[in-house]
Write an enzyme that holds these catalytic residues in place. Structure first.
Site, PDB file in Angstrom:
ATOM      1  N   SER A 206       8.604  -1.903   2.872  1.00 21.44           N
ATOM      2  CA  SER A 206       9.366  -0.699   2.626  1.00 21.44           C
ATOM      3  C   SER A 206       9.775   0.061   3.892  1.00 21.44           C
ATOM      4  O   SER A 206      10.647   0.922   3.821  1.00 21.44           O
ATOM      5  CB  SER A 206       8.559   0.237   1.728  1.00 21.44           C
ATOM      6  OG  SER A 206       7.399   0.697   2.399  1.00 21.44           O
TER       7      SER A 206
ATOM      8  N   SER B  98       4.297  -3.522   4.118  1.00 25.31           N
ATOM      9  CA  SER B  98       5.485  -2.700   4.392  1.00 25.31           C
ATOM     10  C   SER B  98       5.733  -2.366   5.856  1.00 25.31           C
ATOM     11  O   SER B  98       6.792  -1.832   6.180  1.00 25.31           O
ATOM     12  CB  SER B  98       5.410  -1.396   3.593  1.00 25.31           C
ATOM     13  OG  SER B  98       5.759  -1.619   2.255  1.00 25.31           O
TER      14      SER B  98
ATOM     15  N   LYS C 171       8.853   7.299   9.619  1.00 25.76           N
ATOM     16  CA  LYS C 171       9.176   6.938   8.232  1.00 25.76           C
ATOM     17  C   LYS C 171       9.142   8.199   7.372  1.00 25.76           C
ATOM     18  O   LYS C 171       8.202   9.000   7.491  1.00 25.76           O
ATOM     19  CB  LYS C 171       8.159   5.910   7.728  1.00 25.76           C
ATOM     20  CG  LYS C 171       8.463   5.318   6.360  1.00 25.76           C
ATOM     21  CD  LYS C 171       7.406   4.274   5.988  1.00 25.76           C
ATOM     22  CE  LYS C 171       7.692   3.608   4.658  1.00 25.76           C
ATOM     23  NZ  LYS C 171       6.665   2.603   4.301  1.00 25.76           N
TER      24      LYS C 171
END
Lengths: 96, 481
Positions: free
Chosen positions: B153, B177, B78
């Protein structure tokens, strides 16, 4: 302490954020709705309840006071938007 | 080589048996990205030459006798975790041009174990969002339904894993997330307990809630990666000095002797009936594996979202004060006579709308006259939510719940109604507030083919139980729709 009291322009100044007129209008409409929603917490009696500040409370974590190497200055300064020798260059701070 | 059939576990085995090299494996991942990511949009940055160079080093090390656990295994990261020499944009314009000068602790540990860092995945800007639509850089589509969001997210990581473009990925979870995008895309996502994994080198959003965890195709892979990532780190004082069990080796068996609780507040009106049905079927599977199912109550659940958005926004407003255009990232080109003008111009240009909205909200609840009424009050309610879980875990070993009230949303469905978007997080924010661990495991799809996730929640530092339950369920799961 009603939620509609929020003055978005003033809070933006506290947050060092410059909003466009459109953003200011939008947030001035949206944030009172969010604050009205979070006001549901007011109906809970929390007197005598300790606040939780962390998911897993840990206190006073100390290490030996021994210097450790930091990041190499060249690599750090490689990210500088503006650089003057070994420093970050910024607009003038002190009066001339 | 057939990338589709590989997991982290089978890739490790294949590399050890010299069935393929890391260069071949990494090449296959890069080719999958080239073939599919133009449509999906999971990755923000891939440097093929750099990835293949790391893979070649891993192959050379293996030829020299090295055999670290993940030697030569490519991973997606990420774009909010620092990997030395790579960009780290947080999907924000304000970090344009930044190159990480150091490795996050989780990255250093995975690197020590031999992993290859193949690319960086999309997210909601600074991890603020539940759809990845708040990325300032690009849209990510759900591989299971291209007109839908991947969740967020960590939507890029979930889409990369579920879309066959990564063996596994890292995500971060402040209010769901990792778990929610895993559920939306149909992969496994683990949020470790607060204090289990170091956040050093993670760009901080809400420091009392953030955790880093694996997003994988199988529960065993999540166990393997957690075993490498977990443990005390002198650079993150919130990590606890507790032994890291061999999570993967402990998997197996059945669920006999385990009591699993169904919190009644998580099975309520508003829960999509198809999601409810898939979760109920998963609960029945666990019962057939020997678990005793009991009903429990988490009475303060309805206050969790409000508590979360006060605390997370407050912490974000403080954490994001560091983005001022002085030391790294974007600096406004508008001529500024004073540093203050430079900060204002830089932050106006660099932050997206949701980030600004949360900074304003967070600044407000911390401001003089409102601090106790909002912030301290929410911290006290957080204690009540934590106690709910403590009571529940006296009656059962773990909880089974839906991850999200709905399957993946259509792109655009939650835009411009922030409160509606925040309420999506109802079943996931509680684990972050309480500091416990949570796992999302796929439990089938809706008739329209949208993945549904089963959430397993266990007490802090009981990832072993969490993974055991997820693994047993995964073995008996009948994929229905």
């Amino acid at each position: 302490m009603a939620a509609e009291e929020i003055d978005v322009a003033y809070v933006a100044q506290l947050a060092t954020i410059r909003l466009t007129d459109e953003e200011a209008r939008l947030f001035q409409r949206q944030l009172p709705v969010i604050l009205a929603y979070v006001d549901k917490l007011r109906c809970l009696d929390v007197s005598g309840i300790e606040p939780t500040s962390h998911g897993h409370p840990v206190y006073n974590v100390l290490r030996e006071d021994v210097p450790e190497p930091g990041l190499d200055p060249e690599r750090v300064l490689a990210n500088a938007p503006a650089r003057l020798r070994d420093t970050f260059k910024v607009p003038r701070i002190v009066e001339s | 080589m057939e990338l589709e059939s590989l997991t982290v576990r089978t890739a490790i085995d294949g590399l050890r048996k010299r069935q393929f090299s890391s260069v071949e494996l990494t090449r296959a991942v890069l080719d999958a990205i080239t073939a599919r990511d133009g449509v999906i949009g999971a990755y923000l940055w891939v440097d093929e030459a750099d990835a293949l160079k790391q893979a070649a080093s891993a192959d050379a090390a293996r030829a020299g006798g090295a055999d670290a656990l993940l030697l030569g295994v490519p991973l997606a990261i990420k774009d909010i975790l620092n990997v030395e020499g790579q960009p780290c944009t947080c999907a924000s314009k304000i970090l344009a041009g930044y190159r990480a000068p150091y490795d996050a602790t989780v990255i250093a540990r995975l690197r020590e174990a031999g992993a290859v860092f193949a690319g960086r995945t999309n997210l909601d800007e600074f991890a603020m969002g539940s759809t990845t639509e708040n990325s300032a850089i690009q849209l990510t589509r759900n591989p299971a339904a291209l007109d839908r969001v991947p969740g967020g997210s960590s939507g890029g990581s979930a889409a990369a894993v579920a879309g066959g473009m990564a063996l596994a990925a890292l995500g971060t979870d402040t209010g769901g997330s990792i778990r929610q995008p895993a559920s939306f895309c149909g992969c496994v996502g683990l949020k470790p307990s607060y204090g289990r994994v170091s956040r050093y080198g993670l760009v901080a959003f809400a420091s009392s809630l953030d955790q880093i965890g694996p997003m994988t195709q199988t529960v065993e892979d999540a166990a393997l990666l957690l075993g490498v990532m977990a443990g005390r780190d002198p650079h993150d004082a919130t990590t606890l000095d507790r032994a890291v069990p061999n999570y993967a080796a402990a998997l197996g068996g059945d669920l006999k002797g385990l009591r699993l609780g169904l919190p009644k507040e998580y099975f309520v009106a508003g829960l999509d009936p198809e999601v409810a049905q898939r979760v109920q079927e998963a609960v029945e599977s666990c019962r057939r594996c020997g678990a005793e199912i009991v009903e429990v109550s988490l009475p303060h659940t309805e206050y969790a979202v409000a508590t979360y958005y006060i605390l997370a926004s407050a912490e974000a407003s403080a954490n994001l004060a560091r983005f001022d255009g002085v030391r790294y990232g974007h600096r406004s080109a508008v001529a500024a006579g004073t540093p203050l003008e430079m900060y204002l111009n830089t932050r106006a240009e660099g932050f997206g709308r949701e980030v600004k909205r949360r900074i304003i909200l967070g600044t407000y609840v911390l401001s003089s006259g409102y601090y106790d009424a909002y912030y301290t009050h929410a911290q006290r309610v957080r204690t009540l939510i934590r106690r709910d879980f403590e009571s529940a875990f006296m009656q059962c070993d773990a909880l089974l719940t839906p991850v999200s009230p709905d399957p993946a949303y259509l792109i655009g469905a939650t835009a411009e109604d922030p409160l509606k978007a925040y309420l999506i997080d109802i079943f996931t924010v509680t684990a972050n507030l309480a500091g416990i661990c949570g796992l999302s495991v796929p439990c089938g799809t809706t008739p329209a083919g949208l993945p549904v996730g089963l959430q397993v929640l266990a007490p802090a530092f009981d990832e072993g139980t969490l993974l055991r339950i997820g693994h047993v369920y995964e073995q008996v799961r009948e994929v229905r729709s």
